[in-house]
Design a protein around this motif. Structure first.
Motif, short mmCIF file in Angstrom:
data_model
loop_
_atom_site.label_atom_id
_atom_site.label_comp_id
_atom_site.label_asym_id
_atom_site.label_seq_id
_atom_site.Cartn_x
_atom_site.Cartn_y
_atom_site.Cartn_z
N ARG A 1 4.75 7.87 4.74
CA ARG A 1 3.98 7.31 3.74
C ARG A 1 2.69 7.54 3.59
NH1 ARG A 1 -0.06 5.23 6.82
NH2 ARG A 1 0.23 4.82 9.02
N TYR A 2 2.18 8.51 4.61
CA TYR A 2 0.80 9.14 4.57
C TYR A 2 0.87 10.48 3.64
CZ TYR A 2 3.05 11.86 8.30
OH TYR A 2 3.93 12.50 8.76
N HIS B 1 -2.27 11.88 1.72
CA HIS B 1 -2.53 11.51 0.33
C HIS B 1 -3.81 10.96 0.23
CE1 HIS B 1 1.56 12.19 -0.59
NE2 HIS B 1 2.07 11.00 -0.13
N THR B 2 -4.55 11.40 -0.95
CA THR B 2 -5.86 10.87 -0.95
C THR B 2 -6.13 9.54 -0.99
OG1 THR B 2 -6.38 12.99 -2.51
CG2 THR B 2 -7.99 11.23 -2.64
N ILE B 3 -4.98 8.80 -1.58
CA ILE B 3 -5.09 7.40 -1.66
C ILE B 3 -5.05 6.59 0.01
CG2 ILE B 3 -3.98 7.12 -4.00
CD1 ILE B 3 -1.38 6.38 -2.45
N ASP B 4 -4.63 7.44 0.96
CA ASP B 4 -4.69 7.01 2.21
C ASP B 4 -5.65 7.68 3.00
OD1 ASP B 4 -3.07 5.57 3.86
OD2 ASP B 4 -1.69 7.20 4.86
N GLU B 5 -6.88 7.83 2.47
CA GLU B 5 -8.14 8.58 3.04
C GLU B 5 -8.29 7.39 4.53
OE1 GLU B 5 -12.53 9.50 2.03
OE2 GLU B 5 -11.52 8.63 0.48
N GLN B 6 -8.41 6.15 4.37
CA GLN B 6 -8.70 5.50 5.17
C GLN B 6 -7.85 5.53 6.67
OE1 GLN B 6 -11.32 3.52 5.54
NE2 GLN B 6 -12.01 4.09 3.55
N SER C 1 -7.94 19.11 -6.88
CA SER C 1 -7.89 17.90 -6.08
C SER C 1 -8.09 18.04 -4.64
CB SER C 1 -6.36 17.27 -6.06
OG SER C 1 -5.49 18.41 -5.66
N GLU D 1 -7.39 17.63 -0.49
CA GLU D 1 -6.56 17.11 0.54
C GLU D 1 -6.96 17.03 1.80
OE1 GLU D 1 -3.96 20.74 0.44
OE2 GLU D 1 -2.95 20.28 -1.30
N HIS E 1 -5.88 -2.86 7.12
CA HIS E 1 -5.03 -3.03 6.11
C HIS E 1 -4.11 -4.23 6.18
CE1 HIS E 1 -5.42 1.27 5.13
NE2 HIS E 1 -5.18 1.53 6.60
#
Length: 464
Positions: free
Chosen positions: A196-197, A216-221, A254, A256, A351
């Motif tokens: 998922r990451y 993924h950038t959206i999974d930065e947290q 982008s 990473e 989350h």
């Protein structure tokens, strides 16, 4: 009085002013003096006097002096420089008007003065800079030597990945890779995993293999949380995946998010069990025991000089457990982990509470009845997930009646990618659990499991 005239040959000549004589016995003397310089050039200075005492200088003639006398009015009006022309290169000496004093010798050239003053200063400055540079290089060399003495040589790092003890900022891995340099030095080879990451790459750095986890950038947290846990919270342990460093890398516009960890060629426990492998009793026991040892280290709160807070994993599964070359396991992936503060016992759940892999979620998570204010609840969720991992290992355990084919927990009861509602219906509503074969009771499988993890295997499987 004296007037100055610039003649054609650039010789400065001071011409005596013409006068009207009051007495015919008074003489007018025009006297020229040639002043020479060391470079061969010269200038001519003239003076004039009136009186009868100038008779001695009248008609004087030599290489450096020339005198001329006359007795009539304005008789010196047309007197000119008697010396041949020249081209002077030095400044003309100064002379006081009408003083009759001889000119002063010329001063040294300004260029010579500049050389005499500036050159020693430049030499001194270069010497000081050289001393500073040498001191800096020696200090840097000593610092590098001290740092390298505390690290394993690159040739030793991955000779046996399972025998190397790594330490990070928290002590969980030697920082061989320096942050902000790995993107320029490490070479990504091939994808060895995905989730998922993001993806996991096998990578090469200075002749040794590493695993690079790219989020993924959206999974930065998740990247930030896992990096922080490794650097600030998690202590060293042989059954926790060794962390090396993390970095943000720009790739084609982008960003990473990289995390570099120890590489294990046997892959995850899921991959290992899916191979055509039959586990002996000691092999299965080592896999089980090392996994629970890693989980106990996460859950334990350590006080003192090397303090460590209690950590709940919240996403324990066979894909997040890696198999080492020595047959032991180590736990990875702390993107959803919860950390309890040692002092005030507070914690923050990232989350939301219903996170993780649905197949491995505990009943209280699926039913959303977990006690969010009680940290022990999240540790109990890990125990449930660990029980499912034990079940997966046991499916490949060689017993008197052979082995089972490997299966995921609840395989055949739910779809390959079950939903929350589907898992809730099976686990919570129907109160079902993975099947425990009768052969496990007849052999020594259950006795060994009972002796090590009876609170897991029996609570999770036999007592739903």
């Amino acid at each position: 009085m004296i007037r100055e005239t610039l003649i054609k040959d650039m010789t400065v000549v001071k011409i005596p002013k013409v006068v009207r004589l009051q007495m015919n016995w008074i003489r007018v003397l025009s006297f020229f003096t040639k002043v020479s310089y060391p470079n061969g050039s010269y200038t001519v200075v003239s003076t004039w006097e009136c009186g009868n005492h100038v008779e001695f200088n009248c008609n004087a003639s030599s290489d450096t002096h020339m005198g001329y006398c006359c007795r009539t009015d304005f008789c010196n009006e047309n007197v000119s420089n008697p010396f041949p022309p020249y081209s002077p290169t030095l400044p003309m000496p100064s002379s006081s008007s009408g003083s009759g004093d001889p000119p002063r010798a010329p001063s040294a050239p300004s260029a010579t003065i500049a050389v005499v003053v500036v050159v020693p200063l430049v030499v001194l400055l270069l010497a000081v800079l050289s001393i500073i540079c040498v001191s800096f290089l020696l200090h840097r060399r000593r610092h590098t030597q001290r740092r390298s003495d505390n690290q394993v040589e690159p040739s030793e790092k991955m000779l046996d990945a399972n025998e190397v003890t790594f330490t990070s900022g928290s002590g969980s891995g030697n920082p061989y890779l320096r942050q902000r340099t790995i993107a320029r030095e490490i070479i990504l080879q091939e994808v060895i995993g995905a989730g998922r990451y993001g993806k996991v790459y096998r990578a090469l750095w200075q002749g040794d293999l590493y695993a690079v986890k790219i989020f993924h950038t959206i999974d930065e947290q998740s990247w930030f949380r896992e990096t922080k846990i490794y650097n600030e919270v998690l202590g060293p342990h042989e059954n926790i995946l060794s962390y090396l460093t993390a970095d943000m890398v720009s790739n084609c516009g982008s960003t990473e998010l990289w995390m570099v960890v120890q590489y294990h060629q046997l892959g995850s426990l899921y991959d290992y069990l899916n191979r055509d492998v039959i586990l002996k009793k000691d092999e299965a026991f080592k896999l089980c025991l090392s996994t629970i040892n890693g989980l106990l280290h996460l859950h334990a709160e350590i006080v003192g000089a090397h303090k460590k807070p209690s950590i709940a994993h919240r996403d324990l599964k066979s894909k997040n457990v890696l198999v080492k070359n020595n047959g032991e396991c180590c736990i990875a992936d702390f993107g959803l982990a919860v950390v309890q503060d040692i002092q005030d016992k507070t914690f923050t759940v990232p989350h939301g509470s219903r996170q993780g892999t649905k197949r491995y979620m505990a009943p209280e998570v699926l039913s959303e009845k977990i006690y969010h204010s009680n940290f022990e609840s999240f540790k109990q969720v890990d125990i449930y997930s660990f029980g499912l991992v034990l079940w997966e290992i046991c499916t490949k355990w060689e017993t008197l009646n052979g082995t089972m084919s490997y299966q995921l927990p609840y395989q055949g009861m739910v779809q390959a990618d079950p939903s929350f509602d589907e898992m809730k219906q099976v686990v919570v509503v129907a109160n079902m659990r993975p099947q425990i074969p009768n052969t496990w009771h007849c052999d020594d499988v259950s006795s060994i499991l009972q002796g090590t993890t009876d609170w897991t295997i029996y609570v999770v499987f036999l007592c739903p």
